[in-house]
Design a protein around this motif. Structure first.
Motif, mmCIF file in Angstrom:
data_model
loop_
_atom_site.group_PDB
_atom_site.id
_atom_site.type_symbol
_atom_site.label_atom_id
_atom_site.label_comp_id
_atom_site.label_asym_id
_atom_site.label_seq_id
_atom_site.Cartn_x
_atom_site.Cartn_y
_atom_site.Cartn_z
ATOM 1 N N GLU A 85 -40.059 66.907 -75.173
ATOM 2 C CA GLU A 85 -38.713 66.853 -75.773
ATOM 3 C C GLU A 85 -38.191 65.418 -75.806
ATOM 4 O O GLU A 85 -37.583 64.998 -76.803
ATOM 5 C CB GLU A 85 -37.761 67.755 -74.990
ATOM 6 N N ASP A 86 -38.431 64.664 -74.742
ATOM 7 C CA ASP A 86 -38.029 63.253 -74.716
ATOM 8 C C ASP A 86 -38.756 62.466 -75.806
ATOM 9 O O ASP A 86 -38.163 61.596 -76.467
ATOM 10 C CB ASP A 86 -38.314 62.623 -73.355
ATOM 11 N N HIS A 87 -40.024 62.798 -75.991
ATOM 12 C CA HIS A 87 -40.821 62.116 -77.018
ATOM 13 C C HIS A 87 -40.262 62.430 -78.416
ATOM 14 O O HIS A 87 -40.164 61.544 -79.267
ATOM 15 C CB HIS A 87 -42.291 62.533 -76.906
ATOM 16 N N VAL A 88 -39.874 63.678 -78.645
ATOM 17 C CA VAL A 88 -39.285 64.061 -79.933
ATOM 18 C C VAL A 88 -37.992 63.272 -80.168
ATOM 19 O O VAL A 88 -37.758 62.744 -81.273
ATOM 20 C CB VAL A 88 -39.030 65.590 -79.999
ATOM 21 N N GLU A 89 -37.167 63.178 -79.145
ATOM 22 C CA GLU A 89 -35.913 62.428 -79.284
ATOM 23 C C GLU A 89 -36.190 60.960 -79.596
ATOM 24 O O GLU A 89 -35.503 60.351 -80.427
ATOM 25 C CB GLU A 89 -35.049 62.571 -78.033
ATOM 26 N N MET A 90 -37.169 60.375 -78.946
ATOM 27 C CA MET A 90 -37.524 58.987 -79.207
ATOM 28 C C MET A 90 -38.001 58.832 -80.650
ATOM 29 O O MET A 90 -37.621 57.895 -81.351
ATOM 30 C CB MET A 90 -38.623 58.526 -78.227
ATOM 31 N N LEU A 91 -38.823 59.804 -81.112
ATOM 32 C CA LEU A 91 -39.322 59.721 -82.476
ATOM 33 C C LEU A 91 -38.222 59.930 -83.513
ATOM 34 O O LEU A 91 -38.294 59.379 -84.619
ATOM 35 C CB LEU A 91 -40.453 60.729 -82.697
#
Length: 182
Positions: A135-141
């Motif tokens: 989820e953190d990776h999605v937000e970063m992307l």
């Protein structure tokens, strides 16, 4: 009456009889000796085989030692993958590599950590942690996408990856619930 030999050594030890007696005796003695030596050879070889096997068994690690060695190797694998992921995340943040490398390493690390898990509860904890990271990776992307640093495809792949983590987390949670049911 028994011949010339009988005069000197007696009738029961005549030359012919003596040859016959000692001849059979030698054959008998040789046969007995061969049997005794044969049995000794078999016994000796059996003892040697047992000694070699026990020495080999002493050199071979037991099950507990092998289990400990496997666990140690798995832990080393996790540590190496963690270091590789840190470096990959730094390169990704700088735009040097794509997210595919990050996904691959995250899955590989998760797999390695799951192999070390001793219980379903521990597995669930790992899946939840992976969900949070995804989820953190999605937000970063999403930020990268808004800034034009990644494509919509990259964002969708990250979202699909996050969903896969959530699915696996739910499966593991279900497995725990099924085990608890009587």
């Amino acid at each position: 009456a028994c011949g010339p030999a009988s005069d000197t050594i007696g009738p029961h030890l005549s030359g012919e009889w003596r040859r016959s007696f000692f001849g059979h005796g030698i054959r008998y003695r040789l046969g007995a000796m061969v049997m005794v030596f044969g049995r000794l050879l078999v016994l000796t070889s059996s003892v040697v085989v047992m000694l070699v096997q026990s020495a080999a068994a002493a050199d071979e690690p037991g099950i507990a030692e092998l289990d400990q060695r496997v666990r140690q190797l798995k832990q080393e694998r996790v540590e190496l993958l963690q270091d590789a992921l840190k470096a990959t995340l730094q390169q990704f943040a700088q735009g040097a590599i794509g997210q595919d490398s990050v996904f691959e390493l995250r899955f590989e690390l998760l797999d390695a950590r799951l192999e070390l898990a001793d219980s379903a509860v521990e597995e669930l904890s790992l899946w939840r942690e992976s969900c949070k990271l995804a989820e953190d990776h999605v937000e970063m992307l999403k930020g990268h996408f808004r800034a034009g640093r990644c494509s919509r495809v990259d964002l969708h792949l990250a979202q699909a990856h996050s969903l896969k983590m959530q699915i696996e987390c739910a499966k593991t949670q279900r497995k725990i619930l099924v085990k608890k049911k009587p």
